[in-house]
Design an enzyme around this catalytic site. Structure first.
Site, mmCIF file in Angstrom:
data_model
loop_
_atom_site.group_PDB
_atom_site.id
_atom_site.type_symbol
_atom_site.label_atom_id
_atom_site.label_comp_id
_atom_site.label_asym_id
_atom_site.label_seq_id
_atom_site.Cartn_x
_atom_site.Cartn_y
_atom_site.Cartn_z
ATOM 1 N N CYS A 115 -1.523 -3.075 -0.851
ATOM 2 C CA CYS A 115 -2.807 -2.616 -1.081
ATOM 3 C C CYS A 115 -3.446 -3.634 -1.044
ATOM 4 C CB CYS A 115 -2.516 -2.359 -2.928
ATOM 5 S SG CYS A 115 -3.930 -2.426 -3.773
ATOM 6 N N CYS A 118 -6.402 -4.527 -4.011
ATOM 7 C CA CYS A 118 -5.903 -5.394 -5.267
ATOM 8 C C CYS A 118 -4.276 -5.546 -5.208
ATOM 9 C CB CYS A 118 -6.631 -4.161 -6.615
ATOM 10 S SG CYS A 118 -6.110 -2.569 -6.712
ATOM 11 N N SER A 119 -3.676 -4.733 -6.000
ATOM 12 C CA SER A 119 -2.301 -5.145 -6.050
ATOM 13 C C SER A 119 -1.317 -3.853 -6.540
ATOM 14 C CB SER A 119 -1.975 -6.199 -6.682
ATOM 15 O OG SER A 119 -2.447 -6.212 -8.005
ATOM 16 N N CYS A 120 -2.014 -2.674 -6.318
ATOM 17 C CA CYS A 120 -1.179 -1.370 -6.615
ATOM 18 C C CYS A 120 0.344 -1.450 -6.239
ATOM 19 C CB CYS A 120 -2.122 -0.263 -6.089
ATOM 20 S SG CYS A 120 -3.584 -0.102 -6.674
#
Lengths: 214, 220
Positions: A115, A118-120
């Site tokens: 991702c 962000c940090s999905c």
């Protein structure tokens, strides 16, 4: 009421930058104690959430999904067609997995999930993402230099293997289905699940082996 | 927003810590912060607004402070913005409010039910037909909105092919501004050589999920 005004929030961030304690633990403690005082959260509930993600909700769920797909062609077919229903059969549908796609590694294809914005991450089947997954190093390089990233993880790919990088920019989440290790005929679902590493389901590990537990 | 969070393809970041110990949380406060984020939020936040608040953190802090620390700052800033907390309260670490009714404690069974209930769906029925079909060639637009967007900078103005159509999903750019609008969402595949000058004929592809308004048809 939320303002949805980025300028207002930038101003708040500047104040916080100057006034919050530097230590992260103190910031979180301040937030938790205020929310508890205001009746917005309960500390025992926080404990229960931490415990859930420390024990039950983690990569062992994803590993069982993978092992089941290796053993049961009907389940694999459902998983590839409609991963959301397939994981729901196991009771694993939940946070960030209502739109899930499974991408399969083959002799000629290797999949890698990132991702960049962000940090999905598919929390309800893989638990908390590793720190490296959330670092600028991984997020910046996975899309541009996937082979270099894989090499750092010890994955050496032939040039004729296609790398497919999945950048999770919307609410779809991706799970890599690694290849079944050789010499595992007759292994039970539980024994196979133990061979599936977390990284193999993100794509930073490729060749699982009967000795690759952990 | 053209911010430092938009990291795809940025150069200069070093090796990855591939030897990181595999544990869910590396410190108690990380677990506390994760848990707070699961059960305390303002009712009108959207996931996209929350992401935007995180993107608005000072860029030096964004890149240098620990990951869950950025969640703490995001939650604090978003709560101050929506009125649940004040800056004075967070700085003095004292609530100015009369304690409200306490939330009842949730046990493990409640938590598992809550995790299942977090399977939020973002697909919506819309009347508009999808503008593209699988196999169509497209170009991503050169969009530079000031607000939150999910078209990564590295994929602006690039040629791609529609790989899959996911139906209509809540459009992140609008959702971050408090508006729910749905648009058709596609998985678009890009050849590495079309994204990165040094990739040459490398046999790699990048798949990105993109909303319809990020795309134009490729000219024949």
């Amino acid at each position: 009421m939320t303002s949805f005004d980025p300028d207002a929030v930038s101003k708040i961030h500047r104040h916080l930058h100057s006034h919050l304690p530097s230590e992260s633990a103190l910031r979180v403690k301040a937030l938790e104690s205020l929310l508890v005082e205001k009746g917005l959260v309960d500390s025992a509930t926080i404990d229960a959430w931490v415990e859930a993600y420390s024990e039950e909700v983690g990569p062992k769920r994803g590993a069982l999904v993978v092992a089941k797909a290796w053993i049961d062609p009907g389940f694999k077919s459902r998983l590839m067609q409609d991963a959301v229903s397939a994981i729901d059969e196991l009771g694993y549908l939940g946070k960030a997995t209502a739109h899930l796609k499974v991408v399969e590694n083959t002799a000629t294809i290797h999949n890698l999930v990132v991702c960049t914005l962000c940090s999905c991450y598919p929390f309800s089947i893989l638990g908390i993402a590793p720190n490296w997954y959330k670092t600028a190093a991984y997020r910046s390089r996975a899309v541009r230099d996937p082979r270099g990233v894989l090499e750092e993880f010890g994955v050496d790919l032939d040039d004729d293997i296609e790398v497919r990088v999945w950048d999770s920019t919307a609410e779809l989440r991706y799970l890599v289905l690694p290849q079944r290790p050789e010499a595992t005929q007759g292994f039970s679902e539980a024994a196979l699940a133990k061979l599936v590493t977390r990284n193999s389901m993100i794509g930073t590990h490729r060749t699982l082996s009967p000795g690759s537990e952990g | 927003m053209d911010g430092v969070h938009d990291l795809g393809g940025k150069q200069g970041f070093g090796p990855i810590d591939v030897d990181e110990v595999e544990v869910p949380f590396h410190a108690d406060w990380e677990g506390r912060m994760w848990a707070i984020a699961q059960c305390a939020r303002s009712p009108d936040w959207t996931i996209d607004w929350w992401r935007h608040v995180r993107e608005l953190i000072d860029p030096v802090d964004y890149l240098s402070r620990p990951y869950f620390d950025s969640w703490a700052q995001t939650h604090i800033a978003a709560f101050i913005d929506s009125g649940e907390l004040t800056l004075d309260e967070i700085v003095s670490n004292q609530s100015a409010a009369i304690p409200a009714n306490q939330q009842p404690s949730q046990d493990n069974e409640d938590i598992f039910a809550a995790i299942e209930a977090q399977a939020y769906r973002f697909d919506r029925e819309i009347e508009a037909q999808p503008a593209y079909r699988v196999g169509d060639r497209v170009f991503t637009r050169q969009l530079l909105p000031r607000h939150h967007t999910r078209l990564p900078a590295y994929a602006r103005g690039k040629p791609g092919v529609i790989h899959a159509h996911h139906g209509a999903h809540v459009f992140a750019d609008a959702s971050a501004q408090g508006n729910e609008i749905a648009q058709h969402l596609y998985s678009v595949v890009f050849e590495a050589g079309d994204l990165w000058i040094e990739a040459g004929n490398r046999k790699d592809r990048v798949f990105i999920d993109l909303w319809e308004s990020y795309l134009d048809p490729a000219q024949d």
